[in-house]
Design a protein around this motif. Structure first.
Motif, short mmCIF file in Angstrom:
data_model
loop_
_atom_site.label_atom_id
_atom_site.label_comp_id
_atom_site.label_asym_id
_atom_site.label_seq_id
_atom_site.Cartn_x
_atom_site.Cartn_y
_atom_site.Cartn_z
N LEU A 87 0.83 -1.21 0.00
CA LEU A 87 0.00 0.00 0.00
C LEU A 87 0.86 1.26 0.00
O LEU A 87 1.75 1.42 0.84
N GLY A 88 0.59 2.14 -0.93
CA GLY A 88 1.33 3.39 -0.99
C GLY A 88 0.52 4.44 -1.73
O GLY A 88 -0.58 4.18 -2.25
N CYS A 89 1.07 5.64 -1.74
CA CYS A 89 0.41 6.74 -2.46
C CYS A 89 1.49 7.64 -3.03
O CYS A 89 2.26 8.24 -2.28
N VAL A 90 1.57 7.68 -4.34
CA VAL A 90 2.56 8.54 -5.01
C VAL A 90 1.78 9.65 -5.71
O VAL A 90 1.00 9.38 -6.63
N PHE A 120 1.20 -10.82 -4.59
CA PHE A 120 1.69 -9.54 -4.04
C PHE A 120 0.81 -8.48 -4.71
O PHE A 120 0.86 -8.30 -5.92
N ILE A 121 0.00 -7.80 -3.91
CA ILE A 121 -1.04 -6.95 -4.48
C ILE A 121 -0.59 -5.50 -4.58
O ILE A 121 -0.05 -4.93 -3.63
N PHE A 122 -0.86 -4.92 -5.73
CA PHE A 122 -0.46 -3.53 -6.02
C PHE A 122 -1.55 -2.58 -5.52
O PHE A 122 -2.49 -2.24 -6.24
N GLY A 123 -1.41 -2.15 -4.27
CA GLY A 123 -2.39 -1.22 -3.70
C GLY A 123 -1.80 0.17 -3.60
O GLY A 123 -1.80 0.78 -2.52
N VAL A 124 -1.29 0.65 -4.70
CA VAL A 124 -0.62 1.95 -4.72
C VAL A 124 -1.49 2.96 -5.49
O VAL A 124 -1.79 2.74 -6.66
N LEU A 125 -1.87 4.02 -4.82
CA LEU A 125 -2.61 5.10 -5.49
C LEU A 125 -1.62 5.99 -6.23
O LEU A 125 -0.54 6.28 -5.71
N THR A 126 -2.01 6.45 -7.41
CA THR A 126 -1.14 7.34 -8.20
C THR A 126 -1.94 8.55 -8.67
O THR A 126 -2.09 8.79 -9.87
N PRO A 127 -2.47 9.32 -7.72
CA PRO A 127 -3.36 10.43 -8.08
C PRO A 127 -2.61 11.70 -8.50
O PRO A 127 -1.40 11.82 -8.30
N ASP A 128 -3.37 12.64 -9.02
CA ASP A 128 -2.80 13.94 -9.40
C ASP A 128 -2.62 14.84 -8.19
O ASP A 128 -1.80 15.76 -8.22
N ASN A 129 -3.44 14.63 -7.16
CA ASN A 129 -3.38 15.52 -6.00
C ASN A 129 -3.90 14.81 -4.75
O ASN A 129 -4.44 13.69 -4.84
N GLN A 130 -3.73 15.49 -3.63
CA GLN A 130 -4.10 14.93 -2.33
C GLN A 130 -5.60 14.60 -2.25
O GLN A 130 -5.99 13.58 -1.68
N GLN A 131 -6.44 15.47 -2.81
CA GLN A 131 -7.88 15.23 -2.72
C GLN A 131 -8.28 13.95 -3.45
O GLN A 131 -9.08 13.14 -2.94
N GLN A 132 -7.71 13.72 -4.62
CA GLN A 132 -8.01 12.47 -5.34
C GLN A 132 -7.58 11.27 -4.50
O GLN A 132 -8.24 10.22 -4.51
N ALA A 133 -6.46 11.43 -3.81
CA ALA A 133 -5.97 10.34 -2.96
C ALA A 133 -6.96 10.07 -1.82
O ALA A 133 -7.36 8.93 -1.58
N LEU A 134 -7.38 11.13 -1.13
CA LEU A 134 -8.31 10.97 0.00
C LEU A 134 -9.65 10.38 -0.47
O LEU A 134 -10.27 9.59 0.24
N ASP A 135 -10.06 10.75 -1.67
CA ASP A 135 -11.32 10.21 -2.22
C ASP A 135 -11.25 8.69 -2.35
O ASP A 135 -12.29 8.01 -2.37
N ARG A 136 -10.02 8.16 -2.48
CA ARG A 136 -9.83 6.71 -2.68
C ARG A 136 -9.23 6.04 -1.45
O ARG A 136 -8.77 4.89 -1.52
N ALA A 137 -9.20 6.74 -0.35
CA ALA A 137 -8.66 6.19 0.91
C ALA A 137 -9.73 6.30 1.99
O ALA A 137 -9.49 6.84 3.07
N GLY A 138 -10.92 5.86 1.65
CA GLY A 138 -12.05 5.93 2.58
C GLY A 138 -12.99 7.08 2.27
O GLY A 138 -13.93 7.34 3.02
N GLY A 139 -12.76 7.78 1.16
CA GLY A 139 -13.61 8.90 0.75
C GLY A 139 -14.70 8.48 -0.22
O GLY A 139 -15.15 7.33 -0.20
N LYS A 140 -15.06 9.39 -1.10
CA LYS A 140 -16.26 9.15 -1.93
C LYS A 140 -16.11 8.00 -2.94
O LYS A 140 -17.11 7.47 -3.42
N HIS A 141 -14.88 7.61 -3.24
CA HIS A 141 -14.70 6.46 -4.15
C HIS A 141 -14.34 5.18 -3.42
O HIS A 141 -13.89 4.21 -4.04
N GLY A 142 -14.52 5.17 -2.10
CA GLY A 142 -14.20 3.95 -1.35
C GLY A 142 -12.75 3.93 -0.90
O GLY A 142 -12.11 4.99 -0.75
N ASN A 143 -12.24 2.73 -0.68
CA ASN A 143 -10.89 2.61 -0.12
C ASN A 143 -10.09 1.57 -0.91
O ASN A 143 -10.47 0.39 -0.98
N LYS A 144 -9.01 2.02 -1.51
CA LYS A 144 -8.14 1.13 -2.28
C LYS A 144 -7.58 -0.01 -1.41
O LYS A 144 -7.28 -1.10 -1.91
#
Ligand code: DLZ
Length: 172
Positions: A87-90, A120-144
């Motif tokens: 799990l990561g976020c770049v 080995f599961i690729f749970g790495v978010l690669t968003p354009d900005n922090q908000q997109q990341a939060l949206d996918r870390a328990g936000g409006k798009h669920g949790n990666k």
């Protein structure tokens, strides 16, 4: 980002195997900690909800996403886990660092799948900005992290299905 059309925590219509007999590694990056901590919590919660035992979930932290590959390898080598959730976020920045890290971790995790014959599961978010990341870390798009945990369980279920069908033995 394609995941904007899919909620990462919704698994209707898919069968999730029972996870009670498996041992899991979870490795997550310190960078973008607010996001990665939420991914980690989501993954652990989802594993437990699907039958995994708390004592069979080994959680380790690495400095950044670049280090996920080696952290995952340590888990496979030293903790004898059946699957590792990485799990990561770049976040896209102004330099090419983003591309180097994303390419390296994607390739590194791919190689581990083949090297160990384990998921080995690729749970790495690669968003354009922090908000997109939060949206996918328990936000409006669920949790990666939820999605990564379910993927690990499904891949182990797939492996077990071969094991039970195999008449030739199953060594690893
Ligand atoms: C250096 C760096 C940068 C610029 N950005 C991120 C990021 O957005 N997400 C992340 O997980 N890690 C980042 N890192 C750190 C690298 O992954 C790595 O830890 C360092 O390059 C040291 O090897």
């Amino acid at each position: 980002m394609s995941s904007s059309n899919k909620n990462l925590s919704t698994f209707e219509g898919t069968k999730i195997p029972d996870a009670s007999s498996y041992k899991f590694g979870v490795v997550y990056a310190e960078w973008n900690h607010e996001v990665t901590n939420a991914l980690k919590e989501g993954a652990i919660k989802t594993l437990l909800e699907n039958g995994a035992k708390k004592e069979n979930i080994i959680v380790k932290e690495v400095p950044g996403s670049f280090e996920l590959t080696l952290g995952a390898q340590y888990l496979a080598e030293y903790s004898n886990v059946d699957a590792v959730i990485c799990l990561g976020c770049v976040i896209q920045g102004e330099t090419r660092h983003f591309d180097f890290i994303c390419d390296a971790v994607a390739q590194g995790i791919t190689n581990l799948n083949i090297k160990y014959n384990k998921p080995f599961i690729f749970g790495v978010l690669t968003p354009d900005n922090q908000q997109q990341a939060l949206d996918r870390a328990g936000g409006k798009h669920g949790n990666k992290g939820d999605e990564a945990a379910v993927t690990a369980i499904k891949m182990l279920g797939l492996k077990t299905s071969f094991k039970s069908e195999s008449k030739l033995g199953f060594s690893k």
